[in-house]
Motif scaffolding. Sequence first.
Motif, PDB file in Angstrom:
ATOM      1  N   ARG A 146     -42.274   5.440 -43.324  1.00  0.00           N
ATOM      2  CA  ARG A 146     -43.004   4.692 -42.299  1.00  0.00           C
ATOM      3  C   ARG A 146     -44.509   4.759 -42.545  1.00  0.00           C
ATOM      4  O   ARG A 146     -45.244   3.805 -42.295  1.00  0.00           O
ATOM      5  N   GLU A 169     -31.794  10.195 -41.698  1.00  0.00           N
ATOM      6  CA  GLU A 169     -31.099   8.964 -41.361  1.00  0.00           C
ATOM      7  C   GLU A 169     -29.962   8.744 -42.354  1.00  0.00           C
ATOM      8  O   GLU A 169     -30.005   9.245 -43.490  1.00  0.00           O
ATOM      9  N   TRP A 177     -27.098   5.687 -43.965  1.00  0.00           N
ATOM     10  CA  TRP A 177     -26.690   4.305 -44.155  1.00  0.00           C
ATOM     11  C   TRP A 177     -25.257   4.302 -44.694  1.00  0.00           C
ATOM     12  O   TRP A 177     -24.925   5.090 -45.588  1.00  0.00           O
ATOM     13  N   THR A 226     -33.180  -0.979 -51.158  1.00  0.00           N
ATOM     14  CA  THR A 226     -34.332  -0.359 -50.501  1.00  0.00           C
ATOM     15  C   THR A 226     -33.922   0.137 -49.122  1.00  0.00           C
ATOM     16  O   THR A 226     -33.354  -0.626 -48.326  1.00  0.00           O
ATOM     17  N   LEU A 227     -34.192   1.407 -48.837  1.00  0.00           N
ATOM     18  CA  LEU A 227     -33.900   2.016 -47.537  1.00  0.00           C
ATOM     19  C   LEU A 227     -35.223   2.358 -46.861  1.00  0.00           C
ATOM     20  O   LEU A 227     -35.984   3.194 -47.352  1.00  0.00           O
ATOM     21  N   ALA A 228     -35.518   1.682 -45.767  1.00  0.00           N
ATOM     22  CA  ALA A 228     -36.779   1.879 -45.052  1.00  0.00           C
ATOM     23  C   ALA A 228     -36.578   2.804 -43.862  1.00  0.00           C
ATOM     24  O   ALA A 228     -35.587   2.681 -43.120  1.00  0.00           O
ATOM     25  N   GLN A 229     -37.499   3.716 -43.689  1.00  0.00           N
ATOM     26  CA  GLN A 229     -37.421   4.655 -42.577  1.00  0.00           C
ATOM     27  C   GLN A 229     -37.427   3.915 -41.242  1.00  0.00           C
ATOM     28  O   GLN A 229     -38.211   2.982 -41.042  1.00  0.00           O
ATOM     29  N   GLY A 230     -36.535   4.313 -40.350  1.00  0.00           N
ATOM     30  CA  GLY A 230     -36.437   3.687 -39.051  1.00  0.00           C
ATOM     31  C   GLY A 230     -35.355   2.630 -38.959  1.00  0.00           C
ATOM     32  O   GLY A 230     -35.058   2.132 -37.862  1.00  0.00           O
ATOM     33  N   TYR A 231     -34.703   2.303 -40.086  1.00  0.00           N
ATOM     34  CA  TYR A 231     -33.687   1.268 -40.084  1.00  0.00           C
ATOM     35  C   TYR A 231     -32.279   1.823 -40.355  1.00  0.00           C
ATOM     36  O   TYR A 231     -31.319   1.072 -40.426  1.00  0.00           O
ATOM     37  N   GLY A 232     -32.162   3.135 -40.493  1.00  0.00           N
ATOM     38  CA  GLY A 232     -30.860   3.746 -40.639  1.00  0.00           C
ATOM     39  C   GLY A 232     -30.396   4.351 -39.325  1.00  0.00           C
ATOM     40  O   GLY A 232     -31.034   4.198 -38.279  1.00  0.00           O
ATOM     41  N   ASN A 233     -29.250   5.031 -39.369  1.00  0.00           N
ATOM     42  CA  ASN A 233     -28.752   5.723 -38.197  1.00  0.00           C
ATOM     43  C   ASN A 233     -29.353   7.127 -38.159  1.00  0.00           C
ATOM     44  O   ASN A 233     -29.103   7.945 -39.051  1.00  0.00           O
TER      45      ASN A 233
END
Length: 282
Positions: free
Chosen positions: A200, A261, A263, A273-280
């Motif tokens: 983030r 987090e 996914w 791409t794994l962005a912070q805040g968009y996973g569980n």
Amino acid sequence: MINRHDGTFMNTALIAGAALGADGEPKGSMGVDAGDFDNDGDEDLFITALAREGHDLLVNDGSGVFEEQAARGGIRLPSLPYTGFGAAWLDFDNDGWLDILTVNGAVRHAADALTRNETFSLQQPKQLFRNLGNGQFADVTEHAGAALRRPDVSRGAAFGDVDNDGDTDVVVANDSGPIRLLINNVGSRKHWVGVRVLGRHHRDSFGARVGIVRADGSTLWRRARADGSYASANDPRVLVGLGDTAKITKVRVEWPGGHAEEWTNVPVDRYTTLAQGYGNAK
């Protein structure tokens, strides 16, 4: 702290600019990398040294105590002729076990080479150690292609997937010689998963731990980083070999700030791409 083979302990130290090995001997260490080569969830250390000193394999017991196991693991004896500079843990065959590549070059001219008037007596081949998955390594340099056997005065290496085919390639920097681009044509034969983690507040979120949870419940842990050994660097993307398994259940990211987090829909055999805040959040 290092656990010696006799059961006693010693702290690593610096004396006159030289690191001390597990038996108290001074060593000239240039290459170093951390990685979970035994897949037990903690990071172990690999450290190169000058010729005739032998490289070190420091195995982490999970409590911050490391045992030197280079001789037991089959690394010490084959590494004795070489001076290692750039080095890294990489899964060159994507079987899920981290291997070791060192790029080498002497710093002292060998007397026998000088008597033969060899101008480039500092040249040495690279060295590739394959992780056998049981704490043992095999020197497979002779079977890894002419590019690794070619002698150079190597000083640094950049590790990353240059052609985006799912395996790790290497760019080698040499003293008084050309740069070498070593393309890996082995690892792409196996399944893999690649991720780039975006924090983030920090784009590449260096230091984040990425866990790939396989169908059997085991987890392969890797670290997002761009750091490297002496004069070396790494692709910030995390590339994890899966062997013949084409299924994972989830990817867990433990961010540097302490949050985690997960996914569950990350595909294999491609980069995501794994962005912070968009996973569980976990």
